[in-house]
Design a protein around this motif. Structure first.
Motif, PDB file in Angstrom:
ATOM      1  N   UNK A   1       0.816  -1.214   0.000  1.00 31.22           N
ATOM      2  CA  UNK A   1       0.000   0.000   0.000  1.00 31.22           C
ATOM      3  C   UNK A   1       0.847   1.260   0.000  1.00 31.22           C
ATOM      4  N   UNK A   2       1.918   1.270   0.807  1.00 32.82           N
ATOM      5  CA  UNK A   2       2.811   2.431   0.844  1.00 32.82           C
ATOM      6  C   UNK A   2       3.537   2.587  -0.485  1.00 32.82           C
ATOM      7  N   UNK A   3       3.987   1.476  -1.037  1.00 34.39           N
ATOM      8  CA  UNK A   3       4.675   1.500  -2.340  1.00 34.39           C
ATOM      9  C   UNK A   3       3.766   2.072  -3.427  1.00 34.39           C
ATOM     10  N   UNK A   4       2.510   1.621  -3.467  1.00 30.88           N
ATOM     11  CA  UNK A   4       1.583   2.089  -4.501  1.00 30.88           C
ATOM     12  C   UNK A   4       1.253   3.562  -4.323  1.00 30.88           C
ATOM     13  N   UNK A   5       1.042   3.988  -3.058  1.00 28.96           N
ATOM     14  CA  UNK A   5       0.708   5.397  -2.820  1.00 28.96           C
ATOM     15  C   UNK A   5       1.872   6.313  -3.182  1.00 28.96           C
ATOM     16  N   UNK A   6       3.095   5.875  -2.902  1.00 30.67           N
ATOM     17  CA  UNK A   6       4.270   6.699  -3.202  1.00 30.67           C
ATOM     18  C   UNK A   6       4.523   6.804  -4.704  1.00 30.67           C
TER      19      UNK A   6
END
Length: 315
Positions: free
Chosen positions: A117-122
């Motif tokens: 989730x963090x990877x996709x948002x970034x």
């Protein structure tokens, strides 16, 4: 915080009381009589009446409800009609499988979802974001029982890394127990990880659009530093709520997976007890699961109130 906690505790008690009434009423109106089921169609009326008296089925329903609730409050869940053993002992044996399975699956779900989730948002709108989003759509769409059978086919039958079913028992060592639960946990974790990843991404994107994030970036923080120092904490409220709901689902909704892997857990116990019309087991196990779900939601309420004090002041 104390006043907020007291209010949530009162809500928990009322929810449990309502749940006990609903569970007892629904199970009691279900067709079929346990004594008749146990003795068969050719049973004599005298024998049937004697068995009903022995099982406590000849007393008024209100008295049976009060006896059941009073027993649970003292740790006495009654005696199984079919196995003639205390229900509490049966539950203790089965929960040693279902609870670790739910925790194992939830741990896998969080370990997958948070970085994804963090990877996709970034990387919003870029290739990495599209890959993660597509993978989550696939994870949500795949039925976990089908995925479970594919896991058995590949990892139990083809490469033989894990057992195809059954439970080795914790007495044989932690490694053997976890090995028996690995494939079921992965099957349960996949759709939950997909959902949690999407929520984590969406919540973090909402936070990254706030003014204080832009101010932090203007002061010289990189995108990664802004996410880790300021974004994650504020994005965690919906994520914590979903984690609590997921654990409730994983703990209460493992009947199909336990059937696929032939695990002696609570879900399989409920299924077997319904088939045998063992009402006292069904009532007690379902009530225990409901209690666990309500308690988990209560703890989640406290957790995200601690994360965001504004929630406490509005309630």
């Amino acid at each position: 915080m104390l006043q907020y906690t007291i209010k949530r505790l009162a809500s928990l008690v009322l929810s449990l009381a309502a749940a006990s009434l609903i569970i007892f009423a629904l199970i009691e109106v279900a067709p079929g009589d346990p004594a008749s089921f146990m003795l068969g169609l050719g049973a004599q009326p005298e024998t049937l009446a004697a068995l009903r008296a022995e099982l406590g089925l000849d007393v008024p329903k209100l008295q049976r409800y009060l006896n059941w609730v009073g027993g649970m409050l003292t740790g006495d869940f009654g005696t199984s009609y079919t196995y003639r053993t205390p229900v509490a002992g049966m539950v203790a044996d089965r929960i040693s499988v279902s609870l670790p399975l739910a925790l194992y699956a939830l741990t896998l779900s969080v370990l997958i979802a948070f970085p994804a989730g963090i990877f996709a948002a970034a990387r919003r709108g870029r290739t990495g974001d599209l890959v993660v989003t597509g993978a989550t759509q696939l994870g949500v769409a795949l039925p976990n029982f089908w995925f479970a059978m594919m896991l058995v086919l590949v990892f139990a039958i083809q490469v033989r890394w894990f057992p195809a079913g059954g439970f080795a028992g914790w007495e044989n060592g932690l490694t053997q127990g976890l090995s028996s639960l690995t494939l079921p946990a992965i099957a349960l974790a996949l759709p939950q990880a997909a959902i949690l990843t999407r929520v984590m991404r969406s919540s973090l994107l909402d936070v990254l659009g706030e003014d204080y994030i832009r101010t932090a970036r203007a002061k010289g923080l990189s995108a990664r530093q802004a996410i880790w120092r300021h974004g994650l904490r504020n994005a965690m409220i919906p994520v914590l709520t979903l984690i609590g709901l997921q654990f409730s689902f994983l703990f209460a909704g493992t009947i199909i997976i336990e059937q696929v892997f032939y695990l002696p857990g609570l879900g399989r116990l409920i299924f077997q007890s319904i088939s045998a019309r063992d009402l006292i087991v069904v009532e007690s196990v379902v009530m225990l699961v409901v209690f666990a779900v309500i308690l988990i939601n209560f703890l989640v309420d406290l957790a995200y109130a601690a994360v965001d004090p504004r929630l406490r002041s509005r309630r």
